[in-house]
Design a protein around this motif. Structure first.
Motif, PDB file in Angstrom:
ATOM      1  N   LYS A  48       0.775  -1.214  -0.026  1.00 33.27           N
ATOM      2  CA  LYS A  48       0.003  -0.076   0.031  1.00 33.27           C
ATOM      3  C   LYS A  48       0.748   1.457   0.022  1.00 33.27           C
ATOM      4  CE  LYS A  48      -4.104  -2.439   2.399  1.00 33.27           C
ATOM      5  NZ  LYS A  48      -4.699  -2.343   3.506  1.00 33.27           N
ATOM      6  N   ALA A  49       2.214   1.038   0.452  1.00 32.96           N
ATOM      7  CA  ALA A  49       3.228   2.371   0.643  1.00 32.96           C
ATOM      8  C   ALA A  49       3.982   2.199  -0.527  1.00 32.96           C
ATOM      9  CB  ALA A  49       3.671   2.366   1.813  1.00 32.96           C
ATOM     10  N   SER A  50       3.646   1.523  -1.633  1.00 32.68           N
ATOM     11  CA  SER A  50       4.527   1.249  -2.856  1.00 32.68           C
ATOM     12  C   SER A  50       5.221   2.386  -3.564  1.00 32.68           C
ATOM     13  CB  SER A  50       3.824   0.626  -3.755  1.00 32.68           C
ATOM     14  OG  SER A  50       2.830   1.143  -4.344  1.00 32.68           O
ATOM     15  N   PHE A  51       4.660   3.573  -3.261  1.00 33.63           N
ATOM     16  CA  PHE A  51       5.401   4.797  -4.065  1.00 33.63           C
ATOM     17  C   PHE A  51       6.073   5.538  -2.883  1.00 33.63           C
ATOM     18  CE2 PHE A  51       5.421   8.608  -6.689  1.00 33.63           C
ATOM     19  CZ  PHE A  51       6.157   8.096  -7.667  1.00 33.63           C
ATOM     20  N   MET A  52       6.047   5.074  -1.647  1.00 32.40           N
ATOM     21  CA  MET A  52       6.864   5.715  -0.591  1.00 32.40           C
ATOM     22  C   MET A  52       8.383   5.412  -0.294  1.00 32.40           C
ATOM     23  SD  MET A  52       3.859   6.221   2.140  1.00 32.40           S
ATOM     24  CE  MET A  52       4.772   7.336   3.376  1.00 32.40           C
ATOM     25  N   ALA A  53       9.299   5.988  -0.602  1.00 30.35           N
ATOM     26  CA  ALA A  53      10.711   5.699  -0.317  1.00 30.35           C
ATOM     27  C   ALA A  53      11.352   7.071   0.198  1.00 30.35           C
ATOM     28  CB  ALA A  53      11.484   5.326  -1.494  1.00 30.35           C
ATOM     29  N   GLY A  54      12.171   6.843   1.299  1.00 32.82           N
ATOM     30  CA  GLY A  54      12.901   8.349   1.765  1.00 32.82           C
ATOM     31  C   GLY A  54      11.656   9.110   2.424  1.00 32.82           C
TER      32      GLY A  54
END
Length: 252
Positions: free
Chosen positions: A235-241
């Motif tokens: 669900k957090a696939s586009f969250m990095a950094g």
């Protein structure tokens, strides 16, 4: 949808946020590798998980020691063949005190447990995740890593460093299928938090300023666990950094 029985490593799993998150991950289908220096507390967390039908192991470790971190990573891979999630959570609070009264040993203790452990955890888990082609790492920073607190400058610095490690590593691994994010709790009801409150109440050193409690209450470990579960998931696939505050608006 999450593949069946992913594997999550949780450091600082003997109590507080680590325990709550280990239980939450197990409830959501993860096999958990619980890591802590406190063996009794860690094994108690494991029994709570097994009592609910969950699966996991406990590994005793001093997360500031290279050989101990290598060992818990190896134990995880030997037991389950992979590591899908690392919750790099172990940490300690600084004793509230005027800046110049903090001795060098205390500085080194805080930095070693709060920063070196996060570096080492990522150093040894990232190759496993890179070989898999995917993974998620969540590092526990703090509201103090965003807005320093009065009279705990070294702790604040250590948590700023955790955010720096998170962002720096996230840039390197974003294209490799590995997402690295930080969660920043503020004022959570844990044993460490209560010990600080007890010190204030019993005539210990009290800072000139104390954090505002804008929601009229402190947070609960389970409220952090829910955010970690989300960051670990697709669900957090586009969250990095990302640096995610969970602090009741403390740092606003």
């Amino acid at each position: 949808m999450m593949q069946e029985k992913q594997v999550a490593v949780v450091t600082g799993a003997a109590s507080g946020i680590g325990r709550a998150t280990g239980i939450k991950l197990a409830e959501n289908g993860y096999k958990v590798v619980l890591v802590d220096y406190n063996q009794a507390g860690g094994e108690e967390t494991l029994q709570l998980i097994k009592g609910q039908g969950g699966e996991g192991i406990f590994v005793k470790a001093d997360v500031s020691k290279q050989e101990d971190v290598e060992n818990y990573v190896n134990q995880a891979v030997e037991a389950y063949g992979r590591i899908d999630v690392l919750f790099n959570n172990a940490g300690v609070i600084q004793k509230f005190a005027p800046f110049t009264t903090v001795d060098v040993a205390e500085y080194e203790r805080i930095m070693s447990i709060n920063v070196k452990s996060v570096f080492l955890g990522m150093k040894y888990v990232l190759p496993v995740m890179e070989q898999q082609g995917n993974g998620a790492i969540i590092n526990t920073a703090s509201s103090a890593g965003i807005r320093p607190e009065h009279s705990i400058a070294v702790y604040s610095a250590s948590k700023h460093a955790v955010i720096g490690l998170t962002k720096g590593a996230a840039i390197e691994y974003a294209k490799k299928g590995i997402r690295i994010n930080a969660v920043c709790p503020g004022g959570i009801e844990t044993a460490i938090f209560k010990s600080v409150a007890d010190t204030f109440a019993n005539g210990g050193y009290v800072p000139e300023e104390l954090s505002p409690m804008r929601m009229g209450r402190h947070g609960k470990p389970d409220e952090i666990a829910e955010v970690v579960l989300f960051l670990a998931s697709d669900k957090a696939s586009f969250m990095a950094g990302s640096v995610v505050s969970v602090d009741g608006s403390l740092t606003v």
